[in-house]
Design a protein around this motif. Sequence first.
Motif, short mmCIF file in Angstrom:
data_model
loop_
_atom_site.label_atom_id
_atom_site.label_comp_id
_atom_site.label_asym_id
_atom_site.label_seq_id
_atom_site.Cartn_x
_atom_site.Cartn_y
_atom_site.Cartn_z
N SER B 200 40.79 -13.31 42.49
CA SER B 200 40.02 -14.05 43.47
C SER B 200 40.83 -14.69 44.60
CB SER B 200 39.22 -15.11 42.72
OG SER B 200 38.20 -15.60 43.52
N TYR B 220 42.79 -6.46 40.21
CA TYR B 220 42.56 -7.27 41.41
C TYR B 220 41.05 -7.32 41.61
CZ TYR B 220 44.00 -9.06 46.08
OH TYR B 220 44.25 -9.83 47.19
N SER B 221 40.50 -8.52 41.65
CA SER B 221 39.06 -8.61 41.88
C SER B 221 38.65 -9.99 42.35
CB SER B 221 38.29 -8.25 40.61
OG SER B 221 36.94 -8.05 40.95
N VAL B 222 37.36 -10.12 42.55
CA VAL B 222 36.81 -11.36 43.11
C VAL B 222 36.71 -12.44 42.03
CG1 VAL B 222 34.39 -10.70 42.71
CG2 VAL B 222 34.96 -12.21 44.62
N ILE B 223 36.76 -12.01 40.78
CA ILE B 223 36.60 -12.96 39.67
C ILE B 223 37.18 -12.33 38.41
CG2 ILE B 223 34.28 -12.09 39.06
CD1 ILE B 223 33.48 -15.07 38.57
N LEU B 246 33.26 -4.40 37.39
CA LEU B 246 33.98 -4.90 38.56
C LEU B 246 34.89 -3.84 39.20
CD1 LEU B 246 34.91 -8.49 37.30
CD2 LEU B 246 33.46 -7.97 39.25
N LYS B 247 35.15 -2.76 38.47
CA LYS B 247 36.02 -1.69 38.98
C LYS B 247 37.30 -2.27 39.58
CE LYS B 247 32.51 1.86 39.56
NZ LYS B 247 31.29 1.24 39.04
N MET B 253 40.85 0.38 43.13
CA MET B 253 41.16 -0.32 44.38
C MET B 253 41.73 0.65 45.43
SD MET B 253 40.29 -3.49 44.27
CE MET B 253 41.33 -4.45 45.37
#
Lengths: 301, 316
Positions: B200, B220-223, B246-247, B253
């Motif tokens: 995030s 790597y993700s938003v949450i 969330l991939k 990515m």
Amino acid sequence: MGWFKRLKGGINTTTKQKKIVPDGIWGKCSKCGAAHTTKEFKENSYICPSCEHHQRIGSVDYFELLFDGEWKELFGKLKSKDFLKFKDLKAYNDRLKSARKKTELNDAITVASGTINTLPIVIAAMDFRFIGGSMGSVVGEKIARGIDFSRENKIPFMIISKSGGARMMESAFSLMQMAKTSAKLSQLAKAGVPFFSLLTDPTTGGVTASFAMLGDINIAEPGALIGFAGPRVIKETIKRDLPEGFQTSEFLLEHGFVDIIVNRKDLKEQLTTLLTLFKAQPPVLKPSNGHLNGTTKKVAG
Amino acid sequence: MVFLEFEKPLESLYEQLETISKVGEKGDVNVDEAINELQAKIKNKREEIYHNLSGWQKVQLSRHPNRPFSLYYIKNMCDQFVELHGDRNFGDDKAIIGGLGSIGGQTIMFIGHQKGVNTKMRQYRNFGMANPEGYRKALRLMKMAERFNYPVVCLIDTPGAYPGLEAEERGQAEAIARNLFEMAQLKVPIVCVVIGEGASGGALGIGLGDRIFMLENTWYSVISPESCSSILWRSWDHKEEAAEALKLTAEHMYKFGLIDGIVKEPLGGAHTFPDETVVILKQHLINQIQELRSLPVEQLIENRIEKFSQMGEFDE
């Protein structure tokens, strides 16, 4: 089997077209619970006449409050899509569909260009009712385009934030909108076009941690929840109760992250003043010969 | 060595190898053949295990206790390194470190999230969760790099920015936002690499650069998958599903065009071969910096902003 088949699906007038607020309908303040007619609410800029609480309102309500009559919506055709095929308890696609149906909006932000007391401005206003005002690709893209439009036309830019943060259903794409919007704002700043950020209830997460905090002027509505982490998360982390007034507009003003708190009733006037101040150009100051010769008058103090 | 659940088949092989090696050391029996055989087995097992990892398994690997952290990479990559402290305003954050180092005569400003290697150090480093002064220290160092025309390398490894009371008081959101704003316009090359967890805004706060890479076994993700599960599924039990949804892997990515490349780890992962990974990453950084150095500053900044402007999927 029913005896009658309903041919028309209820009321067909879109909210956008609905202009007249009937006098007789009552609304409840979301804070103190006091009942007032919707007309009373509207005439009071959607502030509760009893407790001054600023009710959550949508983008179009803000445009009506701020713009001089007409405004032109920009980039209205942009629509979110479920490109990750994200599914939790509900598929993202279904969430989008029901949000569109409920709000009659394409996404959680509307960008419009118009004037405030004849002074031009571009406003991007978020709609909390659309999946919690969450920022996905469309919100980021519309802000980016709005900034480009402002920059090219040298028109001040404003974002009215009202969001729970990034839209999880777009995963890292939503995260990157923070980078995208902030990078675009850096270009706006470089071009010398002012950016006003209006933080309203609630503004949290990735929205606060990007464009909402980057205003040349950060303005907040009274009593709004503004923060990075949500209060519940913080409470769970520190394992004690949060102090009274924590993460409110007043708290942010006190800690130096907001320039002014403005009552919604005074917002148009305050923006007019700011736009006028930013518009005022200083007389062109060229170094006179005297200055070059070092004979300028020194001013004490 | 710590073995994760799905790495368990390797554990007994390693144990056998150790026992046989000890026998061999005594010199009574020739164990070369047995050792070769076991090593081949280990290699096959590794291929089997590490080539088909799920999203959640990658998340677990990214948090592997034996995985190297920022300071390990920096100290082993650099001929010289001086750690610099403090944001000149409030304090010195322990979850984000930074300093000047040199690789082959090139001075580089290194910045990175830092986790601790044992229980005591994990607490000291606040589990890699930075406070606002961490982001402000990072910005101070980046501005210094800009003044002296040194490239910036950011190593990302955080479960998120710290969600604490004081963090809010001191403007966690503003600190991250300011970094994004300033990094977009920084007049020197910035190379970012996710070396562990990229969670995030806490990760992105030092993650806006000319080139973004991920080591193979990172996310790597938003949450985080756990938080995502708790919010969207209203329970902590769906973290595996959340990780898939969330991939968040490097492959995803890269496929999405959100990162510029994947830095391959040796078979067995950075946690098994930290020093080999250091060498790989070092060479990678040298190449990237060299390429970016050849661009005029205006072009560099324009490309950087354009790259992030392109990120997003929608219908029109």
